[in-house]
Scaffold this motif. Structure first.
Motif, PDB file in Angstrom:
ATOM      1  N   THR A 183       0.840  -1.202   0.000  1.00 22.29           N
ATOM      2  CA  THR A 183       0.000   0.000   0.000  1.00 22.29           C
ATOM      3  C   THR A 183       0.871   1.246   0.000  1.00 22.29           C
ATOM      4  O   THR A 183       0.642   2.191  -0.766  1.00 22.29           O
ATOM      5  CB  THR A 183      -0.927   0.008   1.229  1.00 22.29           C
ATOM      6  OG1 THR A 183      -1.763  -1.140   1.195  1.00 22.29           O
ATOM      7  CG2 THR A 183      -1.789   1.259   1.255  1.00 22.29           C
ATOM      8  N   VAL A 184       1.889   1.256   0.854  1.00 22.05           N
ATOM      9  CA  VAL A 184       2.811   2.392   0.903  1.00 22.05           C
ATOM     10  C   VAL A 184       3.555   2.523  -0.423  1.00 22.05           C
ATOM     11  O   VAL A 184       3.766   3.631  -0.928  1.00 22.05           O
ATOM     12  CB  VAL A 184       3.799   2.236   2.077  1.00 22.05           C
ATOM     13  CG1 VAL A 184       4.884   3.303   2.015  1.00 22.05           C
ATOM     14  CG2 VAL A 184       3.057   2.320   3.402  1.00 22.05           C
ATOM     15  N   ALA A 185       3.938   1.383  -1.015  1.00 23.23           N
ATOM     16  CA  ALA A 185       4.646   1.419  -2.294  1.00 23.23           C
ATOM     17  C   ALA A 185       3.786   2.059  -3.379  1.00 23.23           C
ATOM     18  O   ALA A 185       4.270   2.878  -4.171  1.00 23.23           O
ATOM     19  CB  ALA A 185       5.054   0.008  -2.708  1.00 23.23           C
ATOM     20  N   CYS A 186       2.507   1.702  -3.434  1.00 20.32           N
ATOM     21  CA  CYS A 186       1.610   2.299  -4.428  1.00 20.32           C
ATOM     22  C   CYS A 186       1.433   3.792  -4.171  1.00 20.32           C
ATOM     23  O   CYS A 186       1.439   4.604  -5.108  1.00 20.32           O
ATOM     24  CB  CYS A 186       0.258   1.597  -4.405  1.00 20.32           C
ATOM     25  SG  CYS A 186       0.300  -0.080  -5.050  1.00 20.32           S
ATOM     26  N   ALA A 187       1.277   4.160  -2.895  1.00 22.80           N
ATOM     27  CA  ALA A 187       1.123   5.572  -2.554  1.00 22.80           C
ATOM     28  C   ALA A 187       2.377   6.359  -2.923  1.00 22.80           C
ATOM     29  O   ALA A 187       2.297   7.469  -3.458  1.00 22.80           O
ATOM     30  CB  ALA A 187       0.819   5.717  -1.067  1.00 22.80           C
ATOM     31  N   ALA A 188       3.551   5.786  -2.644  1.00 25.86           N
ATOM     32  CA  ALA A 188       4.801   6.471  -2.955  1.00 25.86           C
ATOM     33  C   ALA A 188       4.980   6.647  -4.457  1.00 25.86           C
ATOM     34  O   ALA A 188       5.421   7.702  -4.932  1.00 25.86           O
ATOM     35  CB  ALA A 188       5.979   5.699  -2.364  1.00 25.86           C
ATOM     36  N   ALA A 189       4.638   5.611  -5.223  1.00 28.37           N
ATOM     37  CA  ALA A 189       4.756   5.711  -6.677  1.00 28.37           C
ATOM     38  C   ALA A 189       3.817   6.776  -7.222  1.00 28.37           C
ATOM     39  O   ALA A 189       4.193   7.569  -8.099  1.00 28.37           O
ATOM     40  CB  ALA A 189       4.457   4.352  -7.313  1.00 28.37           C
ATOM     41  N   LEU A 190       2.591   6.816  -6.709  1.00 28.33           N
ATOM     42  CA  LEU A 190       1.628   7.813  -7.172  1.00 28.33           C
ATOM     43  C   LEU A 190       2.085   9.219  -6.807  1.00 28.33           C
ATOM     44  O   LEU A 190       1.963  10.156  -7.605  1.00 28.33           O
ATOM     45  CB  LEU A 190       0.250   7.526  -6.572  1.00 28.33           C
ATOM     46  CG  LEU A 190      -0.885   8.451  -7.020  1.00 28.33           C
ATOM     47  CD1 LEU A 190      -1.057   8.408  -8.534  1.00 28.33           C
ATOM     48  CD2 LEU A 190      -2.188   8.071  -6.319  1.00 28.33           C
ATOM     49  N   HIS A 191       2.642   9.374  -5.603  1.00 29.89           N
ATOM     50  CA  HIS A 191       3.126  10.692  -5.188  1.00 29.89           C
ATOM     51  C   HIS A 191       4.267  11.149  -6.089  1.00 29.89           C
ATOM     52  O   HIS A 191       4.360  12.325  -6.458  1.00 29.89           O
ATOM     53  CB  HIS A 191       3.590  10.638  -3.734  1.00 29.89           C
ATOM     54  CG  HIS A 191       3.604  11.963  -3.050  1.00 29.89           C
ATOM     55  ND1 HIS A 191       4.661  12.843  -3.145  1.00 29.89           N
ATOM     56  CD2 HIS A 191       2.683  12.581  -2.274  1.00 29.89           C
ATOM     57  CE1 HIS A 191       4.391  13.929  -2.447  1.00 29.89           C
ATOM     58  NE2 HIS A 191       3.198  13.799  -1.908  1.00 29.89           N
ATOM     59  N   SER A 192       5.126  10.224  -6.473  1.00 30.50           N
ATOM     60  CA  SER A 192       6.253  10.564  -7.340  1.00 30.50           C
ATOM     61  C   SER A 192       5.795  10.938  -8.745  1.00 30.50           C
ATOM     62  O   SER A 192       6.297  11.891  -9.342  1.00 30.50           O
ATOM     63  CB  SER A 192       7.221   9.381  -7.405  1.00 30.50           C
ATOM     64  OG  SER A 192       8.258   9.614  -8.324  1.00 30.50           O
ATOM     65  N   LEU A 193       4.815  10.198  -9.282  1.00 32.41           N
ATOM     66  CA  LEU A 193       4.354  10.430 -10.652  1.00 32.41           C
ATOM     67  C   LEU A 193       3.421  11.629 -10.768  1.00 32.41           C
ATOM     68  O   LEU A 193       3.269  12.197 -11.845  1.00 32.41           O
ATOM     69  CB  LEU A 193       3.645   9.182 -11.175  1.00 32.41           C
ATOM     70  CG  LEU A 193       4.527   7.940 -11.381  1.00 32.41           C
ATOM     71  CD1 LEU A 193       3.665   6.731 -11.680  1.00 32.41           C
ATOM     72  CD2 LEU A 193       5.538   8.175 -12.493  1.00 32.41           C
ATOM     73  N   GLY A 194       2.768  11.985  -9.671  1.00 27.34           N
ATOM     74  CA  GLY A 194       1.800  13.082  -9.715  1.00 27.34           C
ATOM     75  C   GLY A 194       0.406  12.579 -10.018  1.00 27.34           C
ATOM     76  O   GLY A 194      -0.533  12.810  -9.272  1.00 27.34           O
ATOM     77  N   GLU A 195       0.252  11.891 -11.136  1.00 24.38           N
ATOM     78  CA  GLU A 195      -0.987  11.200 -11.473  1.00 24.38           C
ATOM     79  C   GLU A 195      -0.627  10.012 -12.346  1.00 24.38           C
ATOM     80  O   GLU A 195       0.402  10.015 -13.035  1.00 24.38           O
ATOM     81  CB  GLU A 195      -1.983  12.116 -12.175  1.00 24.38           C
ATOM     82  CG  GLU A 195      -1.486  12.678 -13.497  1.00 24.38           C
ATOM     83  CD  GLU A 195      -2.523  13.562 -14.165  1.00 24.38           C
ATOM     84  OE1 GLU A 195      -3.023  13.174 -15.243  1.00 24.38           O
ATOM     85  OE2 GLU A 195      -2.837  14.624 -13.600  1.00 24.38           O
ATOM     86  N   ALA A 196      -1.457   8.966 -12.321  1.00 17.78           N
ATOM     87  CA  ALA A 196      -1.098   7.749 -13.050  1.00 17.78           C
ATOM     88  C   ALA A 196      -2.309   6.842 -13.180  1.00 17.78           C
ATOM     89  O   ALA A 196      -3.283   6.948 -12.429  1.00 17.78           O
ATOM     90  CB  ALA A 196       0.025   7.005 -12.323  1.00 17.78           C
ATOM     91  N   THR A 197      -2.228   5.924 -14.147  1.00 20.65           N
ATOM     92  CA  THR A 197      -3.220   4.864 -14.288  1.00 20.65           C
ATOM     93  C   THR A 197      -2.780   3.653 -13.473  1.00 20.65           C
ATOM     94  O   THR A 197      -1.637   3.575 -13.002  1.00 20.65           O
ATOM     95  CB  THR A 197      -3.362   4.441 -15.756  1.00 20.65           C
ATOM     96  OG1 THR A 197      -2.114   3.868 -16.188  1.00 20.65           O
ATOM     97  CG2 THR A 197      -3.708   5.629 -16.640  1.00 20.65           C
TER      98      THR A 197
END
Length: 398
Positions: free
Chosen positions: A16-30
């Motif tokens: 869950t944290v990994a997904c949140a971190a990736a989304l925070h880094s990308l800004g927005e994503a599919t």
């Protein structure tokens, strides 16, 4: 960019944290983009985002506000952090200048403010004025961006191991007080008080000339050097919160009175730039003192790079002299790599904002090392000066 380590896949909470971190880094994503970045399956990413409805929102491909689950047959839903979930504030309270930055949980800057007061005032007076400005700002933000999740404040000296404000040359009436006694506590809002140079070093490490360096110093370009120190990725404060305060050494004859502050010394730098021989000779002496202190610091810490900061860091007449003298002093050791700060104006406030945002994610997701990032484009572009791109200036809330 966030990188997911395959060895961290032991628990749902970690993914869950990994997904949140990736989304925070990308800004927005599919979902697919997040799966590619994290190495997780699309169903796992979908399930993990569904655990974060308070933090994550759909911005296209589904109606705004739906649970973050893609719908078959429709264009791929895109996700981002829910900016209205809350905000954090980073501030610097200096001798004459106050700077305030605000970001939402997605790292988008909501406010960039500066206030200059040339009058000599006590620390208590400065804190009272700061509280008034912050109260007005917070009232406007709560109406649109949810809860106040954290506050970081940079002070000269910061807070020592005893929980009280330590060495505070700009506001001695605050020295020895707890943050609450000094008036820096705002109800139950989490508060982090940091030494201004340590905060500036944190900003430089994340967004400036120290990117990629594990051991470095952020040092004032001044005849009496003070520095924020990062060693092997950790800020070094020392047992008394005085690490890096080389300026406290009684090192030779007293400096001329007009070397006491930037305002009184600046005419010397200006005259040296115009070619005045006496001013250039004086600037040589000033730079020699600075270089000697930097040599002490360098041999004690052995940094990969020394980043010069402070109001004079971009005055080449001074920094070239410091570099030349330091090179001579260090010829028996090694050449010192010098760099100039990339966050001259807002460095301490930016570092404080980073601390507040990281702490907020520790509270929200249970991860003390969450790789939160701040969108620096408004600061780098100077958009705050005209209030463009939705970034409000101090005048908007004064």
């Amino acid at each position: 960019m966030f990188t997911f380590a395959s060895g961290d896949r032991a628990s749902g909470r970690t993914t869950t944290v990994a997904c949140a971190a990736a989304l925070h880094s990308l800004g927005e994503a599919t979902i697919s983009e997040l799966a590619n970045v994290t190495g997780l399956s699309r169903p796992t990413v979908r399930d993990r985002l569904a655990e974060l409805p308070h933090l994550v929102e759909v911005i296209s491909g589904a109606e705004h506000g739906e649970s973050p689950t893609p719908v078959g047959g429709r264009p791929a839903s895109r996700f981002r952090f829910r900016g209205r979930h809350g905000f954090v504030i980073g501030a610097e309270i200096g001798k004459h200048d106050e700077r305030i930055l605000v970001s939402d949980v997605a790292g988008r800057l909501l406010h960039v403010g500066r206030h200059h007061d040339p009058e000599p005032r006590s620390g208590q007076d400065r804190v009272r004025a700061f509280r008034g400005r912050l109260d007005r700002l917070v009232a406007s933000l709560k109406a649109t961006h949810g809860d106040w999740l954290g506050l970081g404040i940079a002070l000269t000296g910061g807070v020592g191991p005893d929980g009280r404000i330590s060495y505070a040359p700009h506001y001695p009436d605050l020295q020895g007080l707890s943050p609450a006694e000094a008036g820096l506590v705002f109800g139950d809002v989490p508060l982090i008080v940091e030494h201004d140079l340590n905060a500036a070093a944190i900003a430089e490490h994340a967004y400036g000339a120290a990117r990629g360096a594990d051991t470095f110093a952020l040092a004032l370009a001044w005849h009496e050097v003070a520095a924020g120190l990062v060693v092997e990725g950790r800020v070094q404060r020392g047992s008394r919160n005085l690490a890096g305060e080389i300026n406290l050494i009684d090192d030779g004859p007293a400096a001329p009175a007009h070397w006491a502050d930037v305002e009184s010394f600046l005419p010397v730098v200006d005259a040296a730039d115009r070619g005045d021989p006496a001013a250039q000779e004086e600037l040589d002496a000033f730079a020699a003192r600075a270089a000697r202190h930097l040599a002490y610091l360098t041999l004690a810490v052995d940094p990969e790079v020394v980043v010069l900061g402070g109001p004079l860091a971009h005055r080449q007449a001074l920094t070239d002299r410091i570099a030349a003298r330091l090179h001579t002093m260090m010829r028996k050791a090694y050449p010192v790599k010098l760099a100039i700060t990339e966050n001259q104006t807002f460095g301490p406030a930016l570092g404080s904002l980073q601390l507040a945002l990281t702490h907020a994610f520790h509270t929200l997701l249970g991860d003390p090392a969450f790789p939160a990032r701040i969108d620096m484009r408004p600061l780098k572009s100077g958009a705050y000066e005209g209030g463009r791109d939705g970034v409000r200036t101090a005048a908007a809330v004064s």
